[in-house]
Design an enzyme around this catalytic site. Structure first.
Site, PDB file in Angstrom:
ATOM      1  N   ALA A  13       0.821  -1.212   0.000  1.00 12.77           N
ATOM      2  CA  ALA A  13       0.000   0.000   0.000  1.00 12.77           C
ATOM      3  C   ALA A  13       0.856   1.264   0.000  1.00 12.77           C
ATOM      4  O   ALA A  13       0.553   2.224  -0.716  1.00 12.77           O
ATOM      5  CB  ALA A  13      -0.932  -0.001   1.206  1.00 12.77           C
ATOM      6  N   ALA A  14       1.934   1.286   0.778  1.00  8.51           N
ATOM      7  CA  ALA A  14       2.783   2.482   0.850  1.00  8.51           C
ATOM      8  C   ALA A  14       3.489   2.732  -0.483  1.00  8.51           C
ATOM      9  O   ALA A  14       3.461   3.841  -1.020  1.00  8.51           O
ATOM     10  CB  ALA A  14       3.804   2.329   1.979  1.00  8.51           C
ATOM     11  N   LYS A  33       9.884  -7.707  -3.908  1.00  9.63           N
ATOM     12  CA  LYS A  33      10.793  -8.786  -3.520  1.00  9.63           C
ATOM     13  C   LYS A  33      10.361 -10.124  -4.127  1.00  9.63           C
ATOM     14  O   LYS A  33      11.186 -10.920  -4.550  1.00  9.63           O
ATOM     15  CB  LYS A  33      10.827  -8.893  -1.995  1.00  9.63           C
ATOM     16  CG  LYS A  33      11.909  -9.786  -1.431  1.00  9.63           C
ATOM     17  CD  LYS A  33      11.859  -9.709   0.099  1.00  9.63           C
ATOM     18  CE  LYS A  33      13.059 -10.399   0.726  1.00  9.63           C
ATOM     19  NZ  LYS A  33      13.015 -10.307   2.202  1.00  9.63           N
ATOM     20  N   THR A  41       0.380  -6.001   2.889  1.00  6.40           N
ATOM     21  CA  THR A  41      -0.898  -5.323   2.633  1.00  6.40           C
ATOM     22  C   THR A  41      -2.006  -6.308   2.300  1.00  6.40           C
ATOM     23  O   THR A  41      -3.106  -6.240   2.850  1.00  6.40           O
ATOM     24  CB  THR A  41      -0.741  -4.295   1.498  1.00  6.40           C
ATOM     25  OG1 THR A  41       0.165  -3.271   1.909  1.00  6.40           O
ATOM     26  CG2 THR A  41      -2.073  -3.658   1.139  1.00  6.40           C
ATOM     27  N   GLN A  45      -6.808  -8.097   7.233  1.00  2.73           N
ATOM     28  CA  GLN A  45      -8.190  -8.583   7.224  1.00  2.73           C
ATOM     29  C   GLN A  45      -9.180  -7.517   7.671  1.00  2.73           C
ATOM     30  O   GLN A  45     -10.090  -7.142   6.951  1.00  2.73           O
ATOM     31  CB  GLN A  45      -8.313  -9.810   8.145  1.00  2.73           C
ATOM     32  CG  GLN A  45      -7.539 -11.016   7.673  1.00  2.73           C
ATOM     33  CD  GLN A  45      -7.575 -12.160   8.684  1.00  2.73           C
ATOM     34  OE1 GLN A  45      -7.975 -11.969   9.828  1.00  2.73           O
ATOM     35  NE2 GLN A  45      -7.141 -13.326   8.268  1.00  2.73           N
ATOM     36  N   GLY A  46      -9.005  -7.026   8.901  1.00  4.10           N
ATOM     37  CA  GLY A  46     -10.064  -6.270   9.581  1.00  4.10           C
ATOM     38  C   GLY A  46     -10.521  -5.007   8.899  1.00  4.10           C
ATOM     39  O   GLY A  46     -11.708  -4.826   8.648  1.00  4.10           O
ATOM     40  N   ARG A 287      -4.559  -3.897  21.675  1.00  3.15           N
ATOM     41  CA  ARG A 287      -3.902  -5.167  21.377  1.00  3.15           C
ATOM     42  C   ARG A 287      -2.835  -5.566  22.390  1.00  3.15           C
ATOM     43  O   ARG A 287      -2.702  -6.739  22.720  1.00  3.15           O
ATOM     44  CB  ARG A 287      -3.263  -5.113  19.977  1.00  3.15           C
ATOM     45  CG  ARG A 287      -4.264  -5.179  18.863  1.00  3.15           C
ATOM     46  CD  ARG A 287      -3.597  -5.076  17.514  1.00  3.15           C
ATOM     47  NE  ARG A 287      -4.619  -5.070  16.463  1.00  3.15           N
ATOM     48  CZ  ARG A 287      -4.352  -4.869  15.179  1.00  3.15           C
ATOM     49  NH1 ARG A 287      -3.107  -4.664  14.789  1.00  3.15           N
ATOM     50  NH2 ARG A 287      -5.325  -4.881  14.281  1.00  3.15           N
TER      51      ARG A 287
END
Length: 362
Positions: A13-14, A33, A41, A45-46, A287
């Site tokens: 994403a970045a 890679k 990315t 899930q969430g 978390r």
């Protein structure tokens, strides 16, 4: 050699977001890679947190983040990220990310540490949808070239060649082309490191196998500052399975009512225990608190795992909200609509890395 203005190491994403933005005015080369979607990315899930509900505010989100970070966060950075999050979601929607909706609005779920529902998601496979949309957008741009299976080895720095004026520069990267077996020198006016974390330096991690901290080490060798490497986030609920050692059970399972319980056969077996660690927030504590609680109970009782149980919800609700997790677990003979899921904490997110400013500069 390459004829690009910018080289970006990393195709998550970045990296792809940077490429799409820069491609308006520059020729960009993106190195992956492994496969283009092989980074972290696609595994997410969430969902993504942003203030999108009328009853929510930036101040609420900032306060939640500062509390979850134990006050160690750099407030200026937290404010910057929170205040720019809604616009980022809007850009992803414009690129075609099919976020779940409720009537005409985006469906918002809740995760640990958040005081409001502010998590946009695509079922329980948000990262894959985001990766797919970014890749499609990048592939359609003539100014972006994406090269998979290019393993960056080191930055081309002034220690490899003395600059005539004595300035300190990065000239690009050396990368192993896995298809040819040769190391290539790729040069550009600017180099961006978007190479992900270092989770795979740990025995139990939810990160893909390529997350071995290469980019951080390259930047450090070149003279960039590296910071906060001791700050590793552990996800409380990774599936405990001897064959599948890195399957994440998204925090949204707890956000939608999942309970953490001790397994049968031990003292208080089948009972919830989070009230002893965070009586107010229970399973929706941040978390680090939930992961430490799980770790504590596993070590205290000599367990291999604890249980995450959402079987009290209607089967249709569970299958609708977590279709991918349900299918994966069914393949392992676990029916999450009828029985608890065995889970353990696992390394999840590398919080430290290359020190940058709010413009992403080293």
């Amino acid at each position: 050699m390459s004829l690009h203005d910018v080289i970006i190491v990393g195709s998550g994403a970045a990296g792809l977001s940077a490429a799409i933005t820069l491609a308006r005015t520059h020729k960009v080369l993106v190195l992956a890679k492994g496969d283009l979607a092989g980074g972290s990315t696609a595994w997410a899930q969430g969902g993504i947190a942003a203030v999108l509900d009328a009853g929510d505010t930036f101040d609420n989100h900032i306060d939640d983040t500062m509390v979850a970070g134990g006050g160690l966060n750099r407030r200026e950075t937290v404010e910057f990220v929170v205040e720019n999050a809604p616009a980022a979601i809007e850009r992803l929607v414009d690129m075609g990310v099919p976020f779940n909706k409720e009537a005409e609005a985006l469906h918002l779920t809740r995760e640990g540490g958040h005081s409001h529902r502010r998590i946009v998601h695509v079922d329980d496979a948000t990262g894959w949808a985001v990766q797919e949309a970014l890749q499609k957008t990048a592939a359609a741009n003539p100014n972006i070239t994406m090269k998979p299976h290019m393993v960056a080895i080191d930055l081309v720095a002034d220690r490899h060649a003395v600059s005539p004026d004595g300035s300190k520069n990065i000239w690009g990267v050396y990368a192993l082309n896995n298809e040819t077996g040769h190391v290539e020198t790729l040069t550009a006016r600017a180099t961006i490191m978007a190479s992900g974390g270092a989770g795979r330096t740990y025995l139990f991690s939810t990160a893909p196998r390529g997350a071995t901290g290469d980019g951080i080490a390259m930047a450090w060798r070149a003279g960039a500052q590296v910071s906060n490497m001791e700050m590793m986030q552990f996800h409380p609920t990774c599936l405990y399975n001897l064959e599948v050692k890195n399957f994440l059970i998204t925090e949204a399972v707890r956000g939608e009512g999942g309970h953490l319980k001790l397994p049968p056969g031990v003292q208080d077996g089948g009972e919830r225990y989070m009230q002893r660690f965070d009586a107010e927030r229970m399973e929706l504590a941040p978390r680090d608190i939930v992961a430490r609680a799980n770790d504590h109970e596993i070590k205290r009782l000599g367990l291999d795992y604890v249980h995450l149980d959402i079987s009290h919800q209607k089967p249709e609700f569970v299958k609708e909200h977590f279709p991918n997790i349900y299918d994966k677990l069914i393949g392992l003979d676990i029916d999450m609509t009828k029985e608890p899921i065995p889970v353990v904490p696992a390394q999840h997110y590398t919080c430290g890395g290359i020190l940058i400013d709010l413009d992403g500069r080293t």
